[in-house]
Motif scaffolding. Structure first.
Motif: not given
Length: 748
Positions: A191-194, A198-200, A223-230
């Protein structure tokens, strides 16, 4: 089990690869542990009884490496062993048991988990070092992957792992189950972006799925952002899995009939299956996929709180087999599929129909490496000095699902209600640190510390304190001694997928003088281990009374209960769990019935099914929406579209329905809008032509989907090409305005 990162994949609609098609429509689309004071020991370990001798003879031999202290590995106490850090933070005793035969598995297996089955660390020079991870799941599954030349996919646990890094081979003196797993069989997911990871992991997996699936929505964060990270991380896992599928197919030496098996694990990877399935269909590969959830699956009224509930369900349904610990979780899943997605389900056969495919749902209760814990208990020295004090044992990861505060209050109530136990019993509570950087867990630790201090301050005497509290790590051999020498195992989670601590406690008990297991029914193991004393962890009075009963229980009753528990857990160990999965997937067969794997299907829909399922819904609703197709639904299938007509009685029913103010009727077809309206001829309803690209509402308003520039010109060119190349042997082309259809129903 802690909500650690574990498995991943990205949601896509499952492909309907097996549906019967007689018309093809073409659409152009835009793009060291603390010591504690004097305690009462249990009886000295004696010579093995006949039952112990029989148990030892039936188990595989145990091997131990020379240096036990340098093999830290995850140790599972609840639901899963593939963790990014030790579940209980326990320093693992790297004990290797010889795996049971797996009936010559020839299908290459690809195991996908959030973490690789071993620990990777960098030394002082920055080079990668590989150490063993001997948890129960790794012990059982790794030999299968090695035997069938499979692949294990997972995150490395290193934020600085780069593409150019290479996983080292196991050390020559490594005796762990993963020693035979070559570096080429371990595929790391990068996962290139740490921040994304973390959000995932901390955001979606730990902050959302963990509390929600444990039926604690008040602790859940959406949270939409954590879902997108997932979604993003699941996509990365899915793509790595696809590469592994291609690799094992190309390298497969067992022949074309050996279909690769992809086994996805846990709530970290609930979206991966559809991405994998869609891609392998496009590539022309054939695989079978299974998914296993190591935590509870919540009921519908909890699951529907999640804003992206449908995507999660569809992702899990991308597999051929979805496994849970117990039948209750299976029924919850089936209910969600039926009520959220509208899927047809069979709760007797445990089947779901989704996108033209039938998915099998099955209860596969996970076990422990029983032989290993039995041997550890036989070998471990006593840790409790001589004393008349009885020990009640609790072992948990520090988590709000484990009910530690309730347990402490119940033990306090025991001392108040039954003062005879003052200075006669102690509670030894092992709490392993977890997510120490999260405020919620820090506050929980503070509450536990205060409560332990309060109880000890109230009841302690100069020679005795009621609670011995260990906050830290415990070696596995020492833990086995705790299990063996305790008179009561107090396992009272508020909610738990399975809880393997209860099983480990049973495996370590002596046959001549066993302890008593007290278990919460809200753990998956509580519904299986019926010989345990059941308590409601929310009811402190009930727990105190049951503790008193356990402490007073006569030897014959203790032996009877524990004999049955040990008999079951010995049979249903972690190897049996793996065998059950492989057998269900059709990878291995019973010796008595060497029949190939057969797919299961739901019965075909009949008229009575509509009456049973739709009748009560129509009777109880206040508004009714009826959405109908034309060809083959309102009209019989005709040889050519122009011959299709709607029967008069059907038309009259539509006219009557259109006159009800609380009934809305829509007819959708691949025909163009004008032709559809002409064929049906009923006013006051909605028409959807070209599969919804054109819509005419009852009030006369019209919607036309915007087409990209050049669409019609490209469509005309495609129609011309189809006429030149494909209108043979009875096949023909039909222009539909915004679409073009190629009919091959009447071809020879």
């Amino acid at each position: 089990m802690t909500p650690e990162p574990q498995f991943a994949g990205l949601e896509k609609g499952a492909s309907d690869s097996d549906s019967s098609i007689d018309e093809l429509e073409i659409v152009l689309r835009p793009q060291d542990p603390p010591q504690f004071p004097v305690l009462r020991p249990r009886d000295q370990l004696q010579s093995p009884t006949p039952l112990q001798q029989e148990s030892q003879l039936s188990q595989s031999p145990v091997m131990r490496p020379q240096d036990l202290s340098q093999s830290p590995s995850p140790h599972s106490f609840t639901d899963s062993d593939i963790l990014e850090e030790p579940e209980l933070g326990l320093e693992d005793l790297a004990v290797q048991q010889e795996s049971k035969p797996v009936n010559n598995v020839t299908n290459p297996m690809i195991v996908v988990s959030n973490r690789l089955p071993f620990v990777l660390k960098r030394n002082n020079q920055g080079a990668l070092e590989r150490t063993s991870s001997a948890g129960g799941l790794v012990t059982a599954v790794a030999p299968v992957v090695i035997e069938c030349s499979g692949v294990w996919i997972g995150w490395t646990g290193l934020a600085d792992y780069k593409q150019e890094d290479r996983i080292p081979e196991s050390k020559p003196d490594d005796c762990s189950p993963t020693a035979g797993l070559k570096s080429c069989q371990a595929k790391p997911v990068i996962v290139p972006d740490e921040s994304t990871f973390d959000k995932y992991y901390n955001g979606c997996c730990n902050g959302t799925f963990w509390p929600l699936f444990h039926s604690m929505p008040d602790r859940t964060v959406f949270d939409l952002q954590t879902w997108r990270a997932y979604e993003v991380v699941n996509e990365l896992f899915a793509r790595s899995t696809l590469e592994a599928v291609k690799s094992v197919i190309q390298d497969n030496k067992t022949g074309k009939t050996a279909v690769p098996i992809v086994w996805l694990h846990d709530y970290h990877l609930m979206l991966a299956a559809n991405t994998i399935r869609d891609s392998v269909i496009d590539e022309g590969y054939k695989i079978r996929m299974g998914f296993f959830l190591h935590i509870p699956f919540p009921p519908w009224d909890i699951m529907r709180i999640f804003p992206w509930c449908d995507e999660v369900l569809q992702g899990m349904l991308g597999c051929d087999l979805v496994g849970f610990h117990i039948e209750d979780y299976c029924l919850n899943f089936l209910d969600c599929c039926q009520r959220c997605l509208g899927c047809r389900v069979d709760k007797n056969k445990m089947l779901v129909e989704h996108c033209g495919r039938t998915v099998q749902v099955k209860a596969l209760p996970i076990g422990i490496p029983y032989a290993r814990f039995t041997q550890l208990a036989l070998d471990a020295p006593r840790v409790f000095p001589e004393s008349d004090v009885k020990v009640v044992l609790g072992v948990d990861r520090l988590d709000y699902t484990k009910g530690l505060l309730n347990r402490l209050k119940a033990f306090e109530r025991l001392l108040v209600k039954y003062p005879k136990w003052v200075e006669k019993v102690i509670l030894l509570q092992v709490a392993v640190p977890s997510r120490t950087d999260v405020k919620e867990y820090q506050e929980l630790k503070e509450d536990i510390d205060k409560l332990v201090g309060c109880i000890n301050g109230h009841f302690s005497t100069p020679s005795w304190s009621p609670i011995r509290y260990i906050y830290g790590c415990v070696r596995q051999d020492q833990l086995a001694a705790y299990y063996r020498d305790s008179v009561v195992g107090l396992i009272t989670p508020l909610r738990d997928g399975m809880n393997l601590v209860a099983k480990e406690f049973v495996a370590c008990q002596q046959d001549n003088d066993p302890g008593v297991l007290i278990l919460s029914p809200f753990a998956g193991s509580g519904l299986i281990m019926q010989e345990a004393l059941q308590v409601n962890p929310y009811e402190m009075e009930n727990v105190a009374d049951t503790l008193n009963r356990a402490l007073e229980m006569p030897l014959d009753e203790r032996q009877l209960r524990m004999f049955q528990l040990k008999k079951r857990e010995k049979k249903m160990d972690v190897d049996a769990w793996v065998q059950a999965f492989l057998h269900t997937m059709g990878v291995i067969y019973d010796n008595k019935d060497e029949t190939p794997h057969e797919e299961q299907y739901l019965d075909k829909i009949e008229v009575k099914d509509f009456d049973i399922s739709l009748g009560p819904l129509v009777d109880n609703c206040t508004k009714l929406g009826v959405i109908l197709d034309f060809d083959g639904t309102l009209s019989f299938l005709a040889r050519t579209p122009s011959l299709a007509i709607i029967p008069p009685e059907t038309k009259r029913v539509l006219e009557r329905l259109s006159n009800y103010h609380d009934c809305h009727v829509a007819v959708i077809s691949g025909r163009n809008l004008e032709n559809l309206q002409e064929k049906v001829g009923v006013e006051g309803i909605t028409y959807g032509g070209n599969h919804g690209l054109e819509i005419l509402h009852p009030d006369g308003t019209r919607f036309n989907h915007p087409m990209p520039p050049g669409y019609k010109e490209r469509l005309e060119k495609l129609e011309e090409e189809l006429r030149e190349r494909c209108t043979v042997n009875g096949a023909w082309v039909e222009p539909k305005g915004l679409l073009v259809a190629w009919h091959y129903r009447n071809t020879d």
